[in-house]
Design a protein around this motif. Structure first.
Motif, mmCIF file in Angstrom:
data_model
loop_
_atom_site.group_PDB
_atom_site.id
_atom_site.type_symbol
_atom_site.label_atom_id
_atom_site.label_comp_id
_atom_site.label_asym_id
_atom_site.label_seq_id
_atom_site.Cartn_x
_atom_site.Cartn_y
_atom_site.Cartn_z
ATOM 1 N N UNK A 84 77.427 0.545 17.845
ATOM 2 C CA UNK A 84 76.195 0.933 17.976
ATOM 3 C C UNK A 84 75.357 -0.343 18.256
ATOM 4 N N UNK A 85 74.856 0.239 20.701
ATOM 5 C CA UNK A 85 73.831 -0.597 20.702
ATOM 6 C C UNK A 85 72.289 -0.900 20.160
ATOM 7 N N UNK A 86 71.469 -1.929 19.226
ATOM 8 C CA UNK A 86 70.565 -1.790 18.990
ATOM 9 C C UNK A 86 69.870 -2.439 19.943
ATOM 10 N N UNK A 87 69.205 -1.234 20.257
ATOM 11 C CA UNK A 87 67.921 -0.955 21.389
ATOM 12 C C UNK A 87 66.173 -0.467 20.913
ATOM 13 N N UNK A 88 65.610 -1.820 21.687
ATOM 14 C CA UNK A 88 64.307 -1.611 21.575
ATOM 15 C C UNK A 88 63.465 -1.100 23.130
ATOM 16 N N UNK A 89 62.922 0.438 23.373
ATOM 17 C CA UNK A 89 62.353 -0.168 24.126
ATOM 18 C C UNK A 89 63.155 -0.662 25.911
ATOM 19 N N UNK A 90 64.580 0.229 25.630
ATOM 20 C CA UNK A 90 65.000 -0.154 26.874
ATOM 21 C C UNK A 90 65.794 -1.433 27.087
ATOM 22 N N UNK A 91 65.428 -2.051 25.318
ATOM 23 C CA UNK A 91 66.114 -3.459 25.851
ATOM 24 C C UNK A 91 66.555 -3.817 24.630
ATOM 25 N N UNK A 92 67.813 -4.092 24.727
ATOM 26 C CA UNK A 92 68.780 -4.690 23.648
ATOM 27 C C UNK A 92 69.010 -5.764 22.793
ATOM 28 N N UNK A 93 68.419 -5.829 21.574
ATOM 29 C CA UNK A 93 68.292 -7.225 20.995
ATOM 30 C C UNK A 93 69.710 -7.065 20.455
ATOM 31 N N UNK A 94 70.339 -6.738 19.961
ATOM 32 C CA UNK A 94 72.179 -6.931 18.730
ATOM 33 C C UNK A 94 72.937 -6.019 19.412
ATOM 34 N N UNK A 95 73.553 -5.223 18.057
ATOM 35 C CA UNK A 95 74.822 -5.242 17.535
ATOM 36 C C UNK A 95 75.111 -4.439 16.962
ATOM 37 N N UNK A 96 75.618 -3.540 16.306
ATOM 38 C CA UNK A 96 75.954 -3.607 14.813
ATOM 39 C C UNK A 96 77.540 -2.174 14.574
ATOM 40 N N UNK A 97 78.130 -2.801 14.244
ATOM 41 C CA UNK A 97 79.631 -2.182 13.841
ATOM 42 C C UNK A 97 79.947 -1.517 12.398
ATOM 43 N N UNK A 98 80.161 -0.775 12.182
ATOM 44 C CA UNK A 98 80.768 -0.075 11.351
ATOM 45 C C UNK A 98 82.085 0.432 11.283
ATOM 46 N N UNK A 99 83.174 -0.446 9.925
ATOM 47 C CA UNK A 99 84.334 -0.676 10.221
ATOM 48 C C UNK A 99 84.940 0.238 9.031
ATOM 49 N N UNK A 100 85.774 0.780 9.297
ATOM 50 C CA UNK A 100 86.362 2.148 8.320
ATOM 51 C C UNK A 100 87.513 2.124 7.773
ATOM 52 N N UNK A 101 87.949 2.593 6.653
ATOM 53 C CA UNK A 101 89.323 2.298 6.308
ATOM 54 C C UNK A 101 89.879 3.271 5.604
ATOM 55 N N UNK A 102 89.123 4.243 6.121
ATOM 56 C CA UNK A 102 89.850 5.509 5.427
ATOM 57 C C UNK A 102 89.986 6.830 6.509
ATOM 58 N N UNK A 103 88.870 7.149 7.341
ATOM 59 C CA UNK A 103 88.683 7.633 8.136
ATOM 60 C C UNK A 103 89.063 7.617 10.290
ATOM 61 N N UNK A 104 89.295 8.768 10.489
ATOM 62 C CA UNK A 104 90.136 9.062 11.477
ATOM 63 C C UNK A 104 89.259 9.783 13.171
ATOM 64 N N UNK A 105 88.591 9.421 13.215
ATOM 65 C CA UNK A 105 88.081 10.274 14.180
ATOM 66 C C UNK A 105 86.316 10.449 13.983
#
Length: 687
Positions: free
Chosen positions: A265-286
């Motif tokens: 997910x992009x971390x966006x504030x006022x149209x400007x990216x300040x970073x990104x976040x990743x969520x990793x799953x080991x039991x989910x498909x889709x």
């Protein structure tokens, strides 16, 4: 549904809103909810949908409890509150409905939030429709119910995470909330990766589970975090195969984690990216559409929190730099005393305040100790503090008496054209004699730590805070004189050391006395203990502490006092008289104290009347076979005094006759470009 407004004098002129006839034709009702008055208006079609007669509803939201089950009402309340808080313009939801006959149905509502110019929500206008037929098919009904329940659970995750993030102040606090909260557990994520954009690179601030390694990247590299930063769009990876195919460089680092899917997910504030976040799953498909929407909403909340934390850390760095620049860089070594100073910043705001301390070396073995507090906790308070500290130091170094130093500092603060005032405590210590002159301007009293343990409060008669005394033309600052024995410690502190909201001030002073009285003998260790106690106790005020411990063994027979009296400073003359009186009586000279005070005053007055410079007066008790008190008054004139007879109507000429009659011995000595007139008194030994 809870009451959401406080009473207001009247409803808006256009309330309730007139429903569009098209709504009625489509069997839709309308409502108008005034948040200021808590009045809830339903039109006729809305009454019908809710199975309510008009006389059954009194216009209060809680009166709908007979038709809307409590759990549904709470859910709608949370949805409305979150929409208002997020600045949303509208919301919509399905909810259960209990009819008059006890049967359950479904309804759908959609509301439009109207705000005033300041952004405050004032009114909600919306529609209401019967959704029972829409959800009548049992399979579709069950599926929608299951989806609704799952969506509610995930929405609760976003709400709980957002609430937890509200108290996060630093970037590390935000990461700790995300890792330790139940949000990731409920969302099923096995690992979290967060990176912040800095100079074209993504700096990782959360790197997944312990022992794992996820490489940092540049924004232009082919990695998912880089991609969402560049495109400002989320990236959902639904299988290991897709991950390995799309990102072959990154995938080898993740194989041990058994990742089955991921959401970046992009971390966006006022149209400007300040970073990104990743969520990793080991039991989910889709990911379903609802799950994707929830995750995007979660990313928006986290982005706002991280932005706030980054601003806070920048402000904190600026504040700490400014605070350090305003406080003394170092405390000078003082012969005859051990000194310790400490400062703790406030726990709120910019972590900066107007508390300060200072130690000022003065001529004649004296030292000035200052503690003060400018009103406020911001950069303006710190700036005022820095200026006030400098001028107070300058006035003291010029040789003014403590009372004059305080009065001039008050006038200076008034002339700064600021609305801030300051409290201050100034102690001028003669380390050779132990005589301490204390002046207080609205500040807490000092404490005295005894050499053998224990602690007591030193009551000091005070004047108005600096700035206020000049405003009210009350520049009189009385001086309290005490004697500091060898091994005793003088404690000056700001009110943050003794005050807590809701706590009694006397209790705070008593607690501090107990802490000081039972604390370490070394002033540095004692200062550390005091500031640690302030840190553990918390509080919203900054704290400054100054400890001065007089060294050496007690030798009262060697007591000494040195004072400067300016030629055009009547306050200095008055203060010198008070100081001499206090010192002489503290030294235990018995019945001759009045004679000594009278002779000292006469010699000082002679200098001020017959020379153009200041008078430097020194009193000391001489040890020997006999105990003697010696007075020396030095001036810059080489003209020697002469004893003469005054006429019957003369107002002068009796000074040296008085000295000759009262003193046991006296004389004059040339000294540089000036002279010293001295005299001695035989005084009894101290019992």
């Amino acid at each position: 549904m809870a009451d959401r407004g406080a009473s207001a004098p009247s409803l808006p002129e256009d309330w309730p809103a007139r429903p569009d006839p098209i709504l009625a034709l489509n069997r839709m009702g309308s409502f108008d909810w005034d948040l200021d008055t808590a009045q809830f208006h339903l039109d006729a079609q809305a009454h019908s949908i809710l199975d309510l007669d008009p006389e059954e509803f009194d216009g209060r939201p809680e009166s709908l409890a007979s038709r809307v089950p409590p759990d549904e009402a709470r859910r709608i309340d949370l949805l409305v509150a979150q929409s208002i808080k997020d600045g949303s313009e509208n919301y919509g939801t399905y909810f259960r409905l209990r009819r008059r006959d006890g049967s359950l149905g479904w309804a759908h509502t959609q509301g439009y939030i109207r705000r005033d110019r300041s952004g405050r929500a004032r009114r909600i206008i919306g529609i209401l429709r019967d959704a029972t037929q829409e959800l009548s098919d049992s399979r579709a009904h069950a599926e929608r119910a299951d989806q609704g329940e799952a969506l509610r659970r995930q929405t609760n995750v976003v709400e709980s995470t957002t609430a937890a993030l509200a108290d996060a102040r630093t970037v590390r606090d935000v990461i700790d909330v995300l890792k330790n909260s139940h949000g990731l557990v409920h969302l099923g994520a096995a690992s979290l990766v967060v990176g912040l954009v800095e100079a074209g690179r993504i700096r990782l601030v959360a790197e997944g589970p312990e022992g794992s390694f996820v490489p940092g990247t540049r924004v232009d590299e082919p990695f998912p975090m880089s991609e969402v930063v560049r495109t400002l769009s989320p990236r959902f990876i639904e299988s290991p195969e897709e991950f390995a195919e799309q990102y072959p460089t990154l995938w080898p680092y993740l194989t041990d984690l058994r990742v089955t899917s991921a959401a970046y997910l992009p971390l966006v504030v006022q149209g400007r990216p300040i970073g990104a976040m990743g969520l990793l799953y080991d039991d989910r498909h889709g990911f379903t559409a609802e799950e994707r929407n929830v995750l995007v909403a979660l990313g928006g909340c986290i982005a706002q929190s991280l932005q706030r934390a980054m601003f806070y850390e920048q402000d904190k760095d600026l504040a700490q730099g400014l605070q350090q620049a305003m406080l003394p860089r170092s405390i000078p070594d003082v012969t005859g005393a051990d000194i310790a100073v400490r400062y703790r910043s406030a726990s709120l705001g910019r972590d900066i305040g107007g508390d300060w301390y200072d130690l000022i070396p003065l001529p004649g073995g004296r030292v000035g100790a200052v503690i003060g507090d400018v009103q406020g906790h911001d950069t303006h308070a710190a700036a005022v503090m820095g200026q006030l500290r400098i001028v107070l130091r300058a006035y003291a170094a010029e040789g003014h008496t403590p009372a004059t130093v305080m009065a001039r500092a008050s006038v200076f603060l008034k002339e700064l054209d600021t609305d801030r005032f300051a409290t201050c405590l100034y102690a001028e210590v003669d380390l050779s004699t132990g005589v301490v002159q204390l002046v207080r301007a609205g500040h807490p009293d000092p404490l005295l730590r005894l050499a053998g343990g224990g602690c007591r409060r030193l009551p000091v008669e005070g004047g108005l805070p600096l700035g206020l005394s000049a405003d009210f033309d009350c520049l009189e600052y009385p001086v309290t004189t005490v004697e500091l024995d060898a091994g005793q410690t003088l404690l000056l502190c700001t009110d943050g050391m003794i005050e807590l909201p809701g706590a009694d001030l006397d209790d705070g002073i008593a607690d501090l006395q107990a802490l000081v009285g039972n604390g370490p003998l070394d002033v540095r260790d004692l200062a550390d203990q005091l500031i640690d106690a302030a840190e553990a106790r918390g509080g919203d005020d900054d704290v400054a502490v100054l400890l001065l411990q007089r060294r050496g063994r007690s030798a009262r027979s060697g007591s000494r006092l040195r004072q400067r009296v300016g030629p055009a400073d009547p306050e200095a003359l008055t203060e010198a008289r008070r100081t001499i009186r206090s010192a002489v009586r503290a030294w235990g000279v018995g019945e001759r104290s009045y004679e000594i005070e009278l002779v000292a005053d006469e010699l000082i007055t002679n200098v001020l009347m017959h020379t153009e410079g200041p008078a430097i007066v020194t009193l000391r008790v001489l040890a020997g076979h006999d105990r003697r008190l010696r007075i020396e008054v030095e001036d810059s004139s080489s003209a020697l005094p002469r004893r003469r007879e005054a006429g019957e109507s003369g107002v002068s000429g009796r000074g040296l006759l008085l000295v000759d009659r009262l003193a046991d011995v006296w004389g004059v000595e040339a000294r540089g470009g000036g002279k010293v007139v001295w005299c001695e008194f035989m005084v009894p030994r101290r019992g």
